[in-house]
Design a protein around this motif. Structure first.
Motif, PDB file in Angstrom:
ATOM      1  N   VAL A  68      44.731  25.699 154.534  1.00 44.43           N
ATOM      2  CA  VAL A  68      43.827  26.796 154.408  1.00 44.43           C
ATOM      3  C   VAL A  68      44.087  28.294 154.885  1.00 44.43           C
ATOM      4  CG1 VAL A  68      41.361  27.640 155.254  1.00 44.43           C
ATOM      5  CG2 VAL A  68      41.793  25.358 154.946  1.00 44.43           C
ATOM      6  N   ALA A  69      44.261  29.220 153.626  1.00 42.66           N
ATOM      7  CA  ALA A  69      44.615  30.792 154.080  1.00 42.66           C
ATOM      8  C   ALA A  69      43.595  31.403 155.092  1.00 42.66           C
ATOM      9  CB  ALA A  69      44.491  31.481 152.588  1.00 42.66           C
ATOM     10  N   VAL A  70      44.346  31.902 156.012  1.00 42.43           N
ATOM     11  CA  VAL A  70      43.585  32.714 157.021  1.00 42.43           C
ATOM     12  C   VAL A  70      43.226  34.094 156.614  1.00 42.43           C
ATOM     13  CG1 VAL A  70      43.817  33.599 159.346  1.00 42.43           C
ATOM     14  CG2 VAL A  70      44.906  31.639 158.825  1.00 42.43           C
ATOM     15  N   GLU A  71      41.767  34.325 156.674  1.00 43.19           N
ATOM     16  CA  GLU A  71      41.206  35.797 156.308  1.00 43.19           C
ATOM     17  C   GLU A  71      41.193  36.537 157.558  1.00 43.19           C
ATOM     18  OE1 GLU A  71      37.306  35.010 154.176  1.00 43.19           O
ATOM     19  OE2 GLU A  71      37.989  32.936 154.081  1.00 43.19           O
ATOM     20  N   ILE A  72      41.700  38.053 157.158  1.00 37.37           N
ATOM     21  CA  ILE A  72      41.809  38.701 158.621  1.00 37.37           C
ATOM     22  C   ILE A  72      40.663  39.652 158.237  1.00 37.37           C
ATOM     23  CG2 ILE A  72      43.145  40.422 159.556  1.00 37.37           C
ATOM     24  CD1 ILE A  72      44.433  37.558 159.674  1.00 37.37           C
ATOM     25  N   ASP A  73      40.025  39.862 159.673  1.00 35.27           N
ATOM     26  CA  ASP A  73      38.974  41.050 159.730  1.00 35.27           C
ATOM     27  C   ASP A  73      39.270  41.530 160.629  1.00 35.27           C
ATOM     28  OD1 ASP A  73      36.700  42.553 159.761  1.00 35.27           O
ATOM     29  OD2 ASP A  73      35.378  40.748 159.050  1.00 35.27           O
ATOM     30  N   ARG A  74      39.640  43.060 160.862  1.00 37.16           N
ATOM     31  CA  ARG A  74      39.890  43.623 161.996  1.00 37.16           C
ATOM     32  C   ARG A  74      38.664  43.925 162.712  1.00 37.16           C
ATOM     33  NH1 ARG A  74      39.115  49.300 162.409  1.00 37.16           N
ATOM     34  NH2 ARG A  74      41.030  49.513 163.681  1.00 37.16           N
ATOM     35  N   GLU A  75      37.466  44.022 162.266  1.00 33.31           N
ATOM     36  CA  GLU A  75      36.218  44.318 162.685  1.00 33.31           C
ATOM     37  C   GLU A  75      35.805  43.193 163.836  1.00 33.31           C
ATOM     38  OE1 GLU A  75      34.095  47.223 162.525  1.00 33.31           O
ATOM     39  OE2 GLU A  75      35.883  47.526 161.675  1.00 33.31           O
ATOM     40  N   MET A  76      36.600  41.832 163.790  1.00 33.36           N
ATOM     41  CA  MET A  76      36.178  40.670 164.631  1.00 33.36           C
ATOM     42  C   MET A  76      37.095  41.077 165.891  1.00 33.36           C
ATOM     43  SD  MET A  76      36.095  37.484 162.179  1.00 33.36           S
ATOM     44  CE  MET A  76      36.530  36.461 163.460  1.00 33.36           C
ATOM     45  N   GLY A  77      37.950  42.062 165.860  1.00 37.83           N
ATOM     46  CA  GLY A  77      38.780  42.410 167.281  1.00 37.83           C
ATOM     47  C   GLY A  77      38.113  42.522 168.540  1.00 37.83           C
ATOM     48  N   GLU A  78      38.756  42.341 169.503  1.00 34.43           N
ATOM     49  CA  GLU A  78      38.390  42.454 170.944  1.00 34.43           C
ATOM     50  C   GLU A  78      37.712  43.718 171.139  1.00 34.43           C
ATOM     51  OE1 GLU A  78      36.736  41.106 173.374  1.00 34.43           O
ATOM     52  OE2 GLU A  78      38.357  39.902 174.395  1.00 34.43           O
ATOM     53  N   ASN A  79      36.865  43.950 172.128  1.00 35.74           N
ATOM     54  CA  ASN A  79      36.433  45.226 172.751  1.00 35.74           C
ATOM     55  C   ASN A  79      37.532  46.195 172.811  1.00 35.74           C
ATOM     56  OD1 ASN A  79      36.559  43.664 175.213  1.00 35.74           O
ATOM     57  ND2 ASN A  79      36.311  45.484 176.186  1.00 35.74           N
ATOM     58  N   ASP A  80      37.480  47.496 172.329  1.00 36.12           N
ATOM     59  CA  ASP A  80      38.528  48.195 172.585  1.00 36.12           C
ATOM     60  C   ASP A  80      38.615  48.988 173.953  1.00 36.12           C
ATOM     61  OD1 ASP A  80      40.119  50.463 172.221  1.00 36.12           O
ATOM     62  OD2 ASP A  80      39.114  51.467 170.623  1.00 36.12           O
ATOM     63  N   ARG A  81      39.829  48.638 174.526  1.00 31.87           N
ATOM     64  CA  ARG A  81      40.101  48.919 175.798  1.00 31.87           C
ATOM     65  C   ARG A  81      41.274  49.973 175.766  1.00 31.87           C
ATOM     66  NH1 ARG A  81      39.782  43.242 176.247  1.00 31.87           N
ATOM     67  NH2 ARG A  81      42.093  43.098 176.912  1.00 31.87           N
ATOM     68  N   ASP A 115      27.769  47.938 171.692  1.00 31.40           N
ATOM     69  CA  ASP A 115      28.576  48.385 170.307  1.00 31.40           C
ATOM     70  C   ASP A 115      29.561  47.273 169.951  1.00 31.40           C
ATOM     71  OD1 ASP A 115      27.489  50.757 170.740  1.00 31.40           O
ATOM     72  OD2 ASP A 115      28.964  51.811 171.541  1.00 31.40           O
ATOM     73  N   ALA A 116      30.383  46.728 170.890  1.00 29.66           N
ATOM     74  CA  ALA A 116      31.147  45.729 170.541  1.00 29.66           C
ATOM     75  C   ALA A 116      30.175  44.448 169.857  1.00 29.66           C
ATOM     76  CB  ALA A 116      32.185  45.298 171.460  1.00 29.66           C
ATOM     77  N   ALA A 117      29.223  44.203 170.442  1.00 24.78           N
ATOM     78  CA  ALA A 117      28.358  43.209 169.925  1.00 24.78           C
ATOM     79  C   ALA A 117      28.004  43.320 168.753  1.00 24.78           C
ATOM     80  CB  ALA A 117      27.178  43.030 170.965  1.00 24.78           C
ATOM     81  N   ASP A 118      27.317  44.858 168.518  1.00 27.50           N
ATOM     82  CA  ASP A 118      26.780  44.948 166.986  1.00 27.50           C
ATOM     83  C   ASP A 118      27.886  44.680 166.223  1.00 27.50           C
ATOM     84  OD1 ASP A 118      24.556  46.009 168.192  1.00 27.50           O
ATOM     85  OD2 ASP A 118      24.896  48.008 168.065  1.00 27.50           O
ATOM     86  N   ARG A 119      29.317  45.120 166.293  1.00 33.25           N
ATOM     87  CA  ARG A 119      30.154  44.898 165.244  1.00 33.25           C
ATOM     88  C   ARG A 119      30.834  43.703 165.130  1.00 33.25           C
ATOM     89  NH1 ARG A 119      35.130  44.282 166.990  1.00 33.25           N
ATOM     90  NH2 ARG A 119      35.077  45.198 169.068  1.00 33.25           N
ATOM     91  N   ILE A 120      30.934  42.607 166.041  1.00 32.62           N
ATOM     92  CA  ILE A 120      31.141  41.186 166.091  1.00 32.62           C
ATOM     93  C   ILE A 120      30.342  40.644 165.115  1.00 32.62           C
ATOM     94  CG2 ILE A 120      30.783  40.568 168.257  1.00 32.62           C
ATOM     95  CD1 ILE A 120      33.565  39.063 166.277  1.00 32.62           C
ATOM     96  N   GLU A 121      28.817  40.851 165.436  1.00 36.16           N
ATOM     97  CA  GLU A 121      27.568  40.193 164.844  1.00 36.16           C
ATOM     98  C   GLU A 121      27.785  40.701 163.553  1.00 36.16           C
ATOM     99  OE1 GLU A 121      23.151  39.310 165.030  1.00 36.16           O
ATOM    100  OE2 GLU A 121      23.789  41.068 166.035  1.00 36.16           O
ATOM    101  N   ARG A 122      27.971  41.759 163.018  1.00 31.08           N
ATOM    102  CA  ARG A 122      28.042  42.205 161.811  1.00 31.08           C
ATOM    103  C   ARG A 122      29.126  41.700 160.942  1.00 31.08           C
ATOM    104  NH1 ARG A 122      27.469  47.442 163.427  1.00 31.08           N
ATOM    105  NH2 ARG A 122      29.778  47.849 163.343  1.00 31.08           N
ATOM    106  N   ALA A 123      30.243  41.575 161.541  1.00 35.43           N
ATOM    107  CA  ALA A 123      31.372  41.177 160.761  1.00 35.43           C
ATOM    108  C   ALA A 123      31.296  39.580 160.712  1.00 35.43           C
ATOM    109  CB  ALA A 123      32.730  41.331 161.927  1.00 35.43           C
ATOM    110  N   VAL A 124      30.715  38.886 161.291  1.00 33.42           N
ATOM    111  CA  VAL A 124      30.476  37.488 161.176  1.00 33.42           C
ATOM    112  C   VAL A 124      29.387  37.341 160.238  1.00 33.42           C
ATOM    113  CG1 VAL A 124      29.615  35.307 162.271  1.00 33.42           C
ATOM    114  CG2 VAL A 124      31.458  36.642 163.572  1.00 33.42           C
ATOM    115  N   ARG A 125      28.305  37.885 160.383  1.00 35.54           N
ATOM    116  CA  ARG A 125      27.327  37.767 159.418  1.00 35.54           C
ATOM    117  C   ARG A 125      27.815  38.112 158.013  1.00 35.54           C
ATOM    118  NH1 ARG A 125      22.342  36.338 161.121  1.00 35.54           N
ATOM    119  NH2 ARG A 125      21.849  36.879 163.405  1.00 35.54           N
ATOM    120  N   ARG A 126      28.423  39.235 157.883  1.00 32.06           N
ATOM    121  CA  ARG A 126      29.396  39.618 156.495  1.00 32.06           C
ATOM    122  C   ARG A 126      30.021  38.433 156.015  1.00 32.06           C
ATOM    123  NH1 ARG A 126      31.762  43.889 157.918  1.00 32.06           N
ATOM    124  NH2 ARG A 126      33.513  42.961 158.343  1.00 32.06           N
ATOM    125  N   ALA A 127      30.749  37.851 156.964  1.00 32.36           N
ATOM    126  CA  ALA A 127      31.700  36.956 156.504  1.00 32.36           C
ATOM    127  C   ALA A 127      31.440  35.764 156.331  1.00 32.36           C
ATOM    128  CB  ALA A 127      32.976  36.650 157.846  1.00 32.36           C
TER     129      ALA A 127
END
Length: 196
Positions: A68-81, A115-127
């Motif tokens: 299975v090919a891996v789809e990369i989404d930078r919006e799924m990244g860890e909180n920016d530290r 903000d990280a919660a909004d971002r990961i939720e948005r990315a997962v819902r979109r994906a």
């Protein structure tokens, strides 16, 4: 539709290298390889990963095994530290405690938990939206945003009590459309795919 969130396991800590570029350690790779013979994994038809090296490496091992090919989404990244860079483990644990305890505040320039919660939720819902979203998916990412996602799906306030056990390499199952967390964090070697 069931999806699975896997946090990357152990990494080579390299203080001179930016944290997003850290790689899996030998132990981390061995743990991912031990996951490959688990019967539940055969149901996975899509693999999505953050763009951070350790997550991509874990996803690539699983993807090669499943074909299975891996789809990369930078919006799924860890909180920016990046504002603080590497912190020694005791200092990092204290900072992570503040991150979860004060989700609407930035700790020393870190991305706020809300903000990280909004971002990961948005990315997962979109994906997971649309026709492709109906296929069982494995998301490979990081403990902090994985915990934030778990809280959002379960309708819980952001709290470290929802965090994965130490060491990484844990999985939880969820049904995004139904808004249900189907299993708690479980070590990847022990996860059997059961729904609770």
């Amino acid at each position: 539709m069931t999806a699975f969130y896997l946090t990357h396991p152990q990494v080579e800590m390299e203080p001179a290298r930016p944290v997003p570029l850290w790689r899996l350690s030998g132990k981390g790779r061995a743990r991912v390889e031990a996951l490959l013979d688990r019967p539940w994994l055969r149901s996975v038809k899509r693999i999505l990963s953050s763009d951070e090296t350790k997550a991509v490496e874990a996803a690539a091992i699983v993807g090669a095994h499943l074909g299975v090919a891996v789809e990369i989404d930078r919006e799924m990244g860890e909180n920016d530290r990046s504002s603080t860079g590497f912190l020694e483990p005791p200092a990092f644990e204290a900072a992570a405690g503040r991150f979860f305890a004060e989700p609407h505040r930035s700790w020393n320039g870190w991305e706020r938990a809300v903000d990280a919660a909004d971002r990961i939720e948005r990315a997962v819902r979109r994906a997971l939206a649309g026709p492709a979203g109906s296929a069982p998916a494995l998301l490979v990412g990081h403990g902090g945003v994985g915990t934030l996602l778990k809280c959002r799906i379960a309708g819980l306030a952001i709290a470290r009590a929802c965090d994965q056990p130490p060491g990484g390499g844990n999985i939880f199952a969820f049904d995004l459309a139904a808004g249900k967390v189907l299993s708690d964090w479980t070590a990847m070697e022990e996860f059997a795919g059961e729904m609770q």
